[in-house]
Enzyme design. Structure first.
Site, mmCIF file in Angstrom:
data_model
loop_
_atom_site.group_PDB
_atom_site.id
_atom_site.type_symbol
_atom_site.label_atom_id
_atom_site.label_comp_id
_atom_site.label_asym_id
_atom_site.label_seq_id
_atom_site.Cartn_x
_atom_site.Cartn_y
_atom_site.Cartn_z
ATOM 1 N N CYS A 8 -2.552 4.548 8.474
ATOM 2 C CA CYS A 8 -2.652 3.897 9.779
ATOM 3 C C CYS A 8 -1.495 4.288 10.678
ATOM 4 C CB CYS A 8 -2.667 2.394 9.607
ATOM 5 S SG CYS A 8 -3.741 1.892 8.275
ATOM 6 N N THR A 48 -25.597 -9.467 11.016
ATOM 7 C CA THR A 48 -26.458 -9.209 9.860
ATOM 8 C C THR A 48 -25.667 -8.587 8.720
ATOM 9 O OG1 THR A 48 -28.332 -8.903 11.331
ATOM 10 C CG2 THR A 48 -28.551 -7.995 9.113
ATOM 11 N N ASN A 93 0.796 -1.218 0.000
ATOM 12 C CA ASN A 93 0.000 0.000 0.000
ATOM 13 C C ASN A 93 0.836 1.279 0.000
ATOM 14 O OD1 ASN A 93 0.251 -1.533 2.594
ATOM 15 N ND2 ASN A 93 -0.279 0.456 3.464
HETATM 16 C C1 LIG Z 1 -6.244 -0.358 3.323
HETATM 17 C C2 LIG Z 1 -5.489 -1.626 3.464
HETATM 18 C C3 LIG Z 1 -5.852 -2.591 4.427
HETATM 19 C C4 LIG Z 1 -6.939 -2.353 5.438
HETATM 20 O O1 LIG Z 1 -8.208 -2.291 4.866
HETATM 21 P P1 LIG Z 1 -9.401 -1.549 5.685
HETATM 22 O O2 LIG Z 1 -10.600 -1.818 4.876
HETATM 23 O O3 LIG Z 1 -9.021 -0.127 5.743
HETATM 24 O O4 LIG Z 1 -9.446 -2.187 7.025
HETATM 25 C C5 LIG Z 1 -5.150 -3.765 4.464
HETATM 26 N N1 LIG Z 1 -4.147 -4.013 3.606
HETATM 27 C C6 LIG Z 1 -3.772 -3.121 2.663
HETATM 28 C C7 LIG Z 1 -2.678 -3.484 1.732
HETATM 29 C C8 LIG Z 1 -4.430 -1.909 2.561
HETATM 30 O O5 LIG Z 1 -4.052 -1.022 1.634
#
Ligand SMILES: *Cc1c(COP(=O)(O)O)cnc(C)c1O
Length: 387
Positions: A325, A237, A151
């Protein structure tokens, strides 16, 4: 002020077509899909039709796909679910140093419970070594968890090679494909992948929904207690609106994947070429790796990423320093450190995430603003002045 949104790896705007497809399930069609009366049938049908559509896109069976609340939840369920279910067979897990926190923290939580985790290093292009993977395997290894595309730097791992090794050793293979699904073809079965997670909000779908492919035959211990939804693996749900939205979003992405990838790569390359030409003392991370098209990570020496981010914010430009994050803590990104950038330089890293709604004008704005912003910050930087 017009917002120039270049943080599409953090999240994306919902596509208008997706919003339109979701609306009936937020309004008139509100029944619980698990209810028995006729009024609920169309809601259940929408959930299952969406499941089939997503499964077809991934070339998996619809019985192998469950819905979760996010990419983070998918990774937690896959890693912890496998670890607990296969504990009697072994306690060793292999992952990499540059995984998303949802994978790294799941592994760290398991270490506290007696599991052993090997964190494979990566080279300067962000790739793990297949040889290192092979030598990390022991007869206690139950799971390999390696991300598809990173990411922060966009680097794509050799998933097929890893999958072949995992299969050969009868070790389960989980892939965090949150940055790949919707951006490139992802067919877990062809890659010998056993579990694969993704999230709709990274590909123009709604937030609050993720998916997890679990190959038939793989056991998972669930850690949320409740009813029997999602084949008894994820109680709660289902949000029919979110499920329908995710299916629509993926369909749109798959239909335009090739052109979209080309467009994003062109904009990214333009951005990288112009910035590195106009700004001295900066470099592109994992430049020569096989990268997903829209992602660019650039390190600017003698400045802090946070300060760059805030300077760009004054012009309405949205970027990230490190991942969303880890933003907010001043420590350098584990990914940038992982590819071998020294800590004092790593702190000056900015991630751009080009997406489908970006235009050449957006990039021009960055090219216009950024050289001046960096110059100004460097003039104030003690690091720059002692140079
Ligand atoms: C954004 C991301 C996540 C987390 O996904 P969320 O839906 O935000 O919890 C996990 N792994 C990668 C590579 C990401 O880019």
């Amino acid at each position: 002020m017009k917002v120039v949104y270049l943080d599409n790896n953090a999240t994306t705007a919902i596509a208008p077509e997706v919003f339109e497809a979701m609306t009936p399930y937020l309004t008139a069609q509100y029944a619980n899909p698990s209810s028995q009366y006729s009024f609920a049938h169309s809601v259940r049908e929408a959930v299952e039709t969406s499941r089939e559509s997503i499964a077809t896109s991934l070339k998996i069976k619809s019985s192998e796909l469950i819905f979760t609340g996010s990419g983070t939840e998918s990774a937690n369920l896959a890693i912890k679910g496998v670890a607990y279910a296969y504990r009697s067979r072994g306690n060793h897990i292999i992952t990499s140093e540059i995984e998303h926190p949802c994978v790294l923290e799941s592994c760290k939580a398991l270490e506290k419970e007696g599991f052993e985790v090997t964190y494979l290093p990566v080279n300067k292009e962000g790739e793990i070594s297949i040889e290192a993977l092979k030598s990390a395997i022991t007869d206690k290894t139950i799971l390999i968890s390696i991300m598809f595309a990173n990411n922060e730097i966009g680097a794509i791992q050799p998933i097929k090679k890893i999958g072949d090794i995992a299969r050969e050793h009868k070790i389960l293979f989980h892939v965090d494909a949150v940055q790949s699904v919707g951006k490139m073809p992802v067919f877990p079965k062809e890659l010998n992948v056993d579990l694969l997670g993704f999230a709709a909000h990274k590909f123009y779908g709604p937030k609050g929904i993720g998916g997890l492919y679990i190959r038939n035959g793989v056991r998972l211990e669930k850690y949320i207690s409740g009813g029997h939804q999602e084949r008894n693996r994820r109680p709660g749900t289902e949000s029919a609106a979110n499920v329908v939205g995710m299916a629509k979003a993926l369909e749109l992405c798959i239909n335009t994947m090739v052109e979209e990838g080309e467009k994003e790569r062109e904009l990214r390359d333009y951005l990288e070429t112009e910035l590195t030409k106009r700004i001295p003392e900066c470099f592109i991370n994992a430049k020569n790796s096989n990268r997903i098209p829209g992602t660019s990570s650039i390190t600017f020496k003698y400045v802090e990423g946070e300060s760059i981010l805030l300077s760009l914010d004054m012009y309405g430009i949205c970027v990230s320093s490190g991942s969303a994050c880890s933003a907010g803590d001043l420590a350098a990104s584990h990914v940038i450190l992982g590819i071998g950038v020294p800590i004092e330089e790593a702190q000056g890293t900015i991630r751009f995430g080009v997406g489908k709604y970006n235009t050449r004008e957006d990039i021009d704005k960055v090219i216009e603003v950024m050289p001046k912003a960096i110059e100004k910050l460097r003039m104030m930087s003690p690091l720059y002045n002692v140079k």
